[in-house]
Structure formats: C-alpha cells, structure tokens
Design a protein around this motif. Structure first.
Motif, short mmCIF file in Angstrom:
data_model
loop_
_atom_site.label_atom_id
_atom_site.label_comp_id
_atom_site.label_asym_id
_atom_site.label_seq_id
_atom_site.Cartn_x
_atom_site.Cartn_y
_atom_site.Cartn_z
N TYR A 151 -13.03 24.69 -16.70
CA TYR A 151 -13.30 26.05 -17.21
C TYR A 151 -13.88 26.03 -18.62
N GLY A 174 -4.56 24.39 -16.54
CA GLY A 174 -4.13 23.31 -17.45
C GLY A 174 -3.55 22.14 -16.65
N ALA A 226 -8.99 22.92 -15.75
CA ALA A 226 -8.71 22.41 -17.10
C ALA A 226 -9.92 22.67 -17.98
N GLY A 227 -9.72 22.44 -19.30
CA GLY A 227 -10.75 22.80 -20.27
C GLY A 227 -11.80 21.74 -20.54
N THR A 229 11.57 22.99 -14.12
CA THR A 229 10.83 24.24 -14.36
C THR A 229 9.66 24.37 -13.39
N ALA A 277 11.41 31.40 -17.53
CA ALA A 277 11.52 29.99 -17.93
C ALA A 277 12.76 29.41 -17.28
N ARG A 291 -10.04 16.14 -18.42
CA ARG A 291 -8.73 16.73 -18.07
C ARG A 291 -8.73 17.22 -16.62
N ASN A 348 -4.11 31.78 -21.97
CA ASN A 348 -5.33 31.76 -22.78
C ASN A 348 -6.10 33.06 -22.46
N ASN A 365 7.17 18.12 -27.69
CA ASN A 365 6.51 19.26 -27.06
C ASN A 365 5.94 20.20 -28.11
N LEU A 371 3.46 20.77 -17.67
CA LEU A 371 3.84 21.51 -16.47
C LEU A 371 2.74 21.46 -15.41
N GLY A 372 1.48 21.50 -15.87
CA GLY A 372 0.36 21.53 -14.93
C GLY A 372 0.28 20.28 -14.07
N ALA A 424 5.66 30.49 -17.10
CA ALA A 424 6.80 30.19 -17.98
C ALA A 424 6.30 29.74 -19.35
N HIS A 441 1.63 29.61 -24.81
CA HIS A 441 1.23 29.07 -26.12
C HIS A 441 -0.24 29.30 -26.42
N GLY A 442 -1.07 29.60 -25.43
CA GLY A 442 -2.50 29.85 -25.67
C GLY A 442 -2.78 31.32 -25.94
N GLY A 481 -1.81 19.05 -18.17
CA GLY A 481 -0.72 19.22 -19.14
C GLY A 481 0.65 18.87 -18.56
N1 LIG Z 1 10.07 22.54 -19.18
C1 LIG Z 1 8.85 22.91 -19.43
O1 LIG Z 1 7.94 22.19 -19.26
C2 LIG Z 1 8.68 24.30 -19.89
C3 LIG Z 1 9.66 25.20 -19.62
C4 LIG Z 1 9.48 26.50 -19.97
C5 LIG Z 1 8.34 26.88 -20.64
N2 LIG Z 1 7.40 25.95 -20.96
C6 LIG Z 1 6.20 26.42 -21.64
O2 LIG Z 1 5.09 26.22 -20.77
C7 LIG Z 1 3.92 26.00 -21.54
C8 LIG Z 1 3.23 24.76 -21.04
O3 LIG Z 1 4.01 23.63 -21.38
P1 LIG Z 1 3.36 22.20 -21.28
O4 LIG Z 1 4.38 21.24 -21.75
O5 LIG Z 1 2.72 22.05 -19.94
O6 LIG Z 1 2.21 22.34 -22.38
P2 LIG Z 1 1.04 21.34 -22.79
O7 LIG Z 1 0.97 20.18 -21.87
O8 LIG Z 1 1.22 21.08 -24.23
O9 LIG Z 1 -0.24 22.27 -22.62
C9 LIG Z 1 -0.69 22.70 -21.36
C10 LIG Z 1 -2.18 22.96 -21.45
O10 LIG Z 1 -2.45 24.08 -22.28
C11 LIG Z 1 -3.79 23.98 -22.78
N3 LIG Z 1 -3.70 24.26 -24.21
C12 LIG Z 1 -3.08 23.53 -25.14
N4 LIG Z 1 -3.13 24.14 -26.34
C13 LIG Z 1 -3.79 25.29 -26.18
C14 LIG Z 1 -4.18 26.35 -27.03
N5 LIG Z 1 -3.85 26.36 -28.33
N6 LIG Z 1 -4.89 27.37 -26.51
C15 LIG Z 1 -5.21 27.37 -25.21
N7 LIG Z 1 -4.87 26.39 -24.33
C16 LIG Z 1 -4.17 25.37 -24.82
C17 LIG Z 1 -4.27 22.57 -22.45
O11 LIG Z 1 -5.07 22.64 -21.28
P3 LIG Z 1 -6.70 22.65 -21.29
O12 LIG Z 1 -7.15 21.94 -22.53
O13 LIG Z 1 -7.04 21.92 -20.06
O14 LIG Z 1 -7.04 24.11 -21.27
C18 LIG Z 1 -2.99 21.85 -22.07
O15 LIG Z 1 -3.19 20.81 -21.15
C19 LIG Z 1 4.36 25.93 -23.00
O16 LIG Z 1 4.12 27.19 -23.59
C20 LIG Z 1 5.85 25.67 -22.91
O17 LIG Z 1 6.57 26.15 -24.00
C21 LIG Z 1 7.54 24.68 -20.58
#
Ligand SMILES: NC(=O)c1ccc[n+]([C@@H]2O[C@H](COP(=O)([O-])OP(=O)(O)OC[C@H]3O[C@@H](n4cnc5c(N)ncnc54)[C@H](OP(=O)(O)O)[C@@H]3O)[C@@H](O)[C@H]2O)c1
Length: 337
Positions: A209, A165, A189-190, A144, A282, A194, A236, A40, A170-171, A256, A259-260, A168
């Motif tokens: 978007y 997103g 999505a971006g 989550t 979270a 996606r 973002n 992750n 969670l998305g 939750a 990161h963007g 991704g």
């Molecule tokens: N269990 C969990 O899953 C969990 C629990 C608690 C918190 N979180 C938090 O929730 C967030 C999402 O987790 P995830 O695993 O779904 O993340 P991910 O799949 O790595 O990213 C989700 C989406 O964020 C966009 N993105 C990626 N890097 C970016 C950047 N630098 N700037 C702007 N947009 C960006 C991308 O969408 P586009 O390219 O389509 O814009 C990507 O598909 C993270 O911050 C994570 O720490 C996750």
C-alpha cells in the motif's frame, strides 16, 4: 540484580542499567530468571517516553511485559494454586494474578531485569521446540492475535481476510493463524519487502500500500467481492479508509491497536449500507492463551526475530524500535549482560 530502571519519562537515555535488590515472591508467586523480553513500540517505548499516561505507569518502573525464563524460587504455597517447579521454563502473561494489581511492566515491575516476580497462574510452560526469545514473542502477540481473528472475527475457511501491516508483530501472526483456519489471506504492508514477509508467512496475495491502491488491488484479487474480515491494528488514516472501502457486504473489522492514528476517517454510509461490524478489544481469553501456546508448541507459528540485545544495551534497542527501520521483533536478554 541488574535491572533497567525508569525514574523519569523521556528519550531512551532515561533508562538506567543499575543494581537493585532482588525481588521477593509473595504467596502464590514465583521468581523467574529472565532470558527474554520483547521491546514494543507502545508498551515499552511509549510508556518510557510518557505518551501512554492513560495506562497510569508507576515510577520508578522496570519495563518488560512478556518475560520468559527459568523459575528459580517459589513464594509460600496457596491452596488451589499450582506452582511451576523450580527449574521449569515459563513465559509470563502480563495481566494481574490474584492479589496483584495492574499490568506487568507498566503498573508493577516487569521483566527488563535479571529477575522478575510473577504469579504462578500467569506463568505458562514453554514448549520444548521454542527457545526463550521465541517464547516471549509468542506470549506477547499470539493470544491477542487469536482473540482478534477467532474469538472476535470468527474467521471461517470461506473468508477473504485482509491483514494490515502483515510483517509486524500482530500482523505476522495474523497471516499465519488466518491460514490455519483455511481462509484466503491478503497481506498488506507499506513496502515491497514488508509485503514479501507476509507472502513468506503464507499470505495468498500481498499488496504494497506504499505504492499500490489498496482498494483497487483487493477488488481485483477478490473478483469484486471484497474482504470479509479486516484485521487492522494500525489505524493509519491513509490506509484505513482504503481497506474499509474494499470490505464486502456483512463483513467484520477487528482491531486492538491504533499507533498509526488513532483517528481515522470512517465512511458511515458504507458502514450501514454494507452492514459492516467493527469490533475493538485488546487482550485475550485464557482459551486464546491455550490456543496460542498449543499452535506455537506444535510448530505452527513462525516468529520473526530481528535482533537480540543484552539488557545493558536497552537504550539502543528502544532507538531501533522507534526508528521503525525493522519489521521483526527486538529482544532484550539479561543473561547476555
Ligand atoms: N499483544 C499485542 O501484540 C498487542 C495487544 C494489544 C494491542 N496491541 C497494539 O496493536 C498494535 C500493533 O502492534 P504490533 O506489535 O503488531 O506493532 P508493530 O509491529 O510495531 O507495527 C505494526 C505495523 O504498523 C505499521 N506502522 C508502524 N509505525 C507506524 C506509524 N507510525 N504510522 C503508521 N503505521 C505504522 C508498520 O507496518 P507498515 O510499515 O507495513 O505499514 C508495522 O509493521 C500496537 O498499537 C499495539 O499497541 C498489540
């Protein structure tokens, strides 16, 4: 056993695939032979890079927050704790069990190793239809996602839901579980490919978007109503205000992740004028874990696995995630070497 050890924070090269002593289970704990963990952006790459110091990672550390594998040994029994049988297939939740401290893979040694110790109460049986790789994705994201969409967001069949997103981690789960509630789902999505992933997962409409105006598209799709529930785990600063501007009266936003960002502009006039509620949290409840495992076990949730690496190639796996080049999950499998 072999493990990927983090002795200093830095680029992927600081991870070393080494021999370390096998772990010994304490009371109420078991040893799991790991077949999968996910990589992750925040909890693996961010912790390794030293950008997640607020989580107080403890070195030397073995990363890996969501191991799935086979129980191979049990520690001493504890009254009232049911031990998963040796030979059973389990996924491990990262939170601390009784007597444990901190988060697995952040504050104590996690699953990026051939063996991991886990508390029996944090081990969940893997449904027959799921393999270890899928099971790790499920335990990582689905509880989550249920917490955000159901417990906090209280999604309803009549809602318009916006999943940011949508390809991704969670998305992609968010799209599917909002549809399970009967809601009308807009995946955003971006990029076009996606957005298409969101459509393939069941979104009724998608918006790219990266090219389209998110606010205008949502208002067009919803015939001016806007969205009742926004599920944004990115923060973002460019896209967050666009989603916010398309929120309906009395709507909710759940999050939750950031990161963007994490800082985003917020239109406070719209916040009070449209009576919008923003909720952040979270984690998940044990009820969310049960909901998630039940839905996945019944084949209601698809997970998108991009690539599986042997643990010995963990550096490549981290580089791939950090490149942002792939929307699907990257898995480490220590049984492959
Ligand atoms: N269990 C969990 O899953 C969990 C629990 C608690 C918190 N979180 C938090 O929730 C967030 C999402 O987790 P995830 O695993 O779904 O993340 P991910 O799949 O790595 O990213 C989700 C989406 O964020 C966009 N993105 C990626 N890097 C970016 C950047 N630098 N700037 C702007 N947009 C960006 C991308 O969408 P586009 O390219 O389509 O814009 C990507 O598909 C993270 O911050 C994570 O720490 C996750």
């Amino acid at each position: 056993m072999k493990a990927a050890i983090l002795r200093e924070f830095g680029p992927p090269e600081v991870l070393r695939y080494e021999d370390v002593p096998d772990p010994v289970p304490g009371a109420g704990q078991v040893v799991v032979r790991v077949h999968a963990t996910t990589v992750n952006r925040v909890l693996n790459c961010g912790v390794r890079a030293g950008t997640q110091m607020q989580r107080k990672p403890i070195l030397p550390l073995v990363l890996g927050v969501d191991p799935s594998g086979e129980v191979v040994a049990q520690g001493p029994a504890v009254d009232g704790v049911t031990m998963p049988p040796v030979g059973s297939r389990v996924s491990v939740l990262s939170r601390a069990g009784p007597g444990e401290k901190g988060m697995l893979g952040v504050n104590r040694w996690g699953g990026d190793a051939e063996l991991v110790v886990a508390h029996a109460t944090m081990c969940f049986p893997i449904a027959d239809g799921l393999d270890y790789h899928q099971a790790s994705v499920v335990i990582r994201h689905c509880p989550t996602a249920f917490h955000l969409m159901y417990t906090m967001g209280k999604v309803k069949a009549e809602d318009w839901v916006l999943v940011m997103g949508c390809s991704g981690g969670l998305g992609s789960i968010g799209v599917q579980i909002a549809k399970m509630a009967g809601a009308k789902v807009i995946g955003a999505a971006g990029s076009a490919d996606r957005a298409q992933i969101g459509k393939d997962l069941g979104a009724d409409f998608v918006v790219n978007y990266g090219e389209q105006d998110l606010t205008e598209e949502i208002l067009r799709i919803t015939d001016g109503h806007g969205v009742d529930l926004v599920y944004d785990n990115i923060a973002n600063p460019k896209t967050f205000p666009k989603a916010f501007a398309a929120m309906a009266h009395d709507s909710r936003l759940v999050t939750a992740g950031a990161h963007g960002g994490p800082i985003v502009p917020l239109d406070c006039f719209k916040l009070y004028d449209s009576k919008i509620t923003i909720m952040g949290s979270a984690g998940s409840t044990m009820e969310n874990v049960r909901q998630a495992l039940d839905a996945a076990g019944r084949g209601k949730i698809r997970v998108n696995i991009e690539k599986v690496f042997p643990l010995s190639r963990i550096r490549e796996a981290h580089r791939l995630i950090e490149s942002g080049a792939v929307p699907g999950k990257v898995i480490l499998d220590p049984t492959l070497g």
